[in-house]
Scaffold this motif. Structure first.
Motif, PDB file in Angstrom:
ATOM      1  N   UNK A 111       0.812  -1.208   0.000  1.00 43.76           N
ATOM      2  CA  UNK A 111       0.000   0.000   0.000  1.00 43.76           C
ATOM      3  C   UNK A 111       0.854   1.270   0.000  1.00 43.76           C
ATOM      4  N   UNK A 112       2.096   1.171  -0.449  1.00 45.81           N
ATOM      5  CA  UNK A 112       3.050   2.278  -0.318  1.00 45.81           C
ATOM      6  C   UNK A 112       2.539   3.598  -0.881  1.00 45.81           C
ATOM      7  N   UNK A 113       1.711   3.557  -1.893  1.00 41.46           N
ATOM      8  CA  UNK A 113       1.222   4.793  -2.491  1.00 41.46           C
ATOM      9  C   UNK A 113      -0.290   4.926  -2.377  1.00 41.46           C
ATOM     10  N   UNK A 114      -0.854   4.448  -1.273  1.00 44.05           N
ATOM     11  CA  UNK A 114      -2.301   4.548  -1.080  1.00 44.05           C
ATOM     12  C   UNK A 114      -2.615   5.148   0.283  1.00 44.05           C
ATOM     13  N   UNK A 115      -3.856   5.591   0.409  1.00 45.42           N
ATOM     14  CA  UNK A 115      -4.376   6.081   1.686  1.00 45.42           C
ATOM     15  C   UNK A 115      -5.863   5.747   1.718  1.00 45.42           C
ATOM     16  N   UNK A 116      -6.379   5.433   2.882  1.00 52.33           N
ATOM     17  CA  UNK A 116      -7.815   5.181   3.028  1.00 52.33           C
ATOM     18  C   UNK A 116      -8.588   6.470   2.792  1.00 52.33           C
ATOM     19  N   UNK A 117      -9.768   6.330   2.206  1.00 49.01           N
ATOM     20  CA  UNK A 117     -10.624   7.478   1.942  1.00 49.01           C
ATOM     21  C   UNK A 117     -10.905   8.265   3.211  1.00 49.01           C
ATOM     22  N   UNK A 118     -11.274   7.588   4.304  1.00 49.59           N
ATOM     23  CA  UNK A 118     -11.599   8.319   5.531  1.00 49.59           C
ATOM     24  C   UNK A 118     -10.391   9.070   6.072  1.00 49.59           C
ATOM     25  N   UNK A 119      -9.207   8.490   5.965  1.00 52.74           N
ATOM     26  CA  UNK A 119      -7.989   9.167   6.428  1.00 52.74           C
ATOM     27  C   UNK A 119      -7.685  10.383   5.557  1.00 52.74           C
ATOM     28  N   UNK A 120      -7.877  10.248   4.260  1.00 53.82           N
ATOM     29  CA  UNK A 120      -7.641  11.348   3.332  1.00 53.82           C
ATOM     30  C   UNK A 120      -8.548  12.531   3.656  1.00 53.82           C
ATOM     31  N   UNK A 121      -9.830  12.253   3.895  1.00 58.04           N
ATOM     32  CA  UNK A 121     -10.770  13.335   4.213  1.00 58.04           C
ATOM     33  C   UNK A 121     -10.319  14.105   5.446  1.00 58.04           C
ATOM     34  N   UNK A 122      -9.867  13.386   6.454  1.00 60.94           N
ATOM     35  CA  UNK A 122      -9.423  14.028   7.693  1.00 60.94           C
ATOM     36  C   UNK A 122      -8.114  14.786   7.487  1.00 60.94           C
ATOM     37  N   UNK A 158     -19.083   4.561  -0.733  1.00 60.16           N
ATOM     38  CA  UNK A 158     -19.531   4.335   0.645  1.00 60.16           C
ATOM     39  C   UNK A 158     -18.566   3.455   1.443  1.00 60.16           C
ATOM     40  N   UNK A 159     -17.460   3.074   0.840  1.00 63.85           N
ATOM     41  CA  UNK A 159     -16.460   2.261   1.551  1.00 63.85           C
ATOM     42  C   UNK A 159     -15.421   3.201   2.151  1.00 63.85           C
ATOM     43  N   UNK A 160     -15.442   3.338   3.458  1.00 60.76           N
ATOM     44  CA  UNK A 160     -14.539   4.295   4.106  1.00 60.76           C
ATOM     45  C   UNK A 160     -13.087   3.872   4.054  1.00 60.76           C
ATOM     46  N   UNK A 161     -12.816   2.604   3.891  1.00 58.65           N
ATOM     47  CA  UNK A 161     -11.444   2.099   3.797  1.00 58.65           C
ATOM     48  C   UNK A 161     -10.974   1.949   2.344  1.00 58.65           C
ATOM     49  N   UNK A 162     -11.748   2.481   1.403  1.00 59.11           N
ATOM     50  CA  UNK A 162     -11.375   2.427  -0.008  1.00 59.11           C
ATOM     51  C   UNK A 162      -9.995   3.054  -0.173  1.00 59.11           C
ATOM     52  N   UNK A 163      -9.091   2.358  -0.857  1.00 60.87           N
ATOM     53  CA  UNK A 163      -7.734   2.850  -1.061  1.00 60.87           C
ATOM     54  C   UNK A 163      -7.713   3.876  -2.189  1.00 60.87           C
ATOM     55  N   UNK A 164      -7.141   5.023  -1.913  1.00 57.04           N
ATOM     56  CA  UNK A 164      -6.977   6.069  -2.919  1.00 57.04           C
ATOM     57  C   UNK A 164      -5.557   6.036  -3.446  1.00 57.04           C
ATOM     58  N   UNK A 165      -5.423   6.404  -4.714  1.00 54.32           N
ATOM     59  CA  UNK A 165      -4.110   6.469  -5.353  1.00 54.32           C
ATOM     60  C   UNK A 165      -3.946   7.830  -6.029  1.00 54.32           C
ATOM     61  N   UNK A 166      -2.707   8.161  -6.358  1.00 57.11           N
ATOM     62  CA  UNK A 166      -2.425   9.431  -7.037  1.00 57.11           C
ATOM     63  C   UNK A 166      -3.314   9.560  -8.272  1.00 57.11           C
ATOM     64  N   UNK A 167      -3.912  10.736  -8.424  1.00 58.72           N
ATOM     65  CA  UNK A 167      -4.776  11.008  -9.561  1.00 58.72           C
ATOM     66  C   UNK A 167      -6.254  10.828  -9.272  1.00 58.72           C
TER      67      UNK A 167
END
Length: 72
Positions: free
Chosen positions: A10-21, A49-58
């Motif tokens: 997961x080196x280049x990802x972040x959870x959606x809920x963490x990103x929002x915060x 609606x998945x709060x742990x959805x992994x986000x990536x650059x872009x």
């Protein structure tokens, strides 16, 4: 920008809920959970609606009239 790694995979990802915060779109993790699960957040144009959805650059997150691109 800082990378938010949870595991090597997961080196280049972040959870959606963490990103929002972290981006200041919500004030607490609890609020992030409530907003995401309530269908108030869009990811790349679709309701997410998945709060742990992994986000990536872009990826593009939209919430409360704000549009923020994941850019690290």
């Amino acid at each position: 920008m800082t990378r938010y790694a949870q595991t090597p995979d997961d080196a280049d990802t972040i959870d959606l809920q963490s990103f929002l915060k972290l981006r200041g779109l919500v004030e607490t993790g609890g609020e992030a959970k409530f907003r995401v699960q309530g269908g108030e957040v869009r990811l790349n144009g679709d309701i997410e609606t998945r709060r742990r959805k992994k986000l990536r650059r872009g990826d593009v997150v939209e919430y409360a009239g704000q549009r923020v691109e994941v850019d690290w």
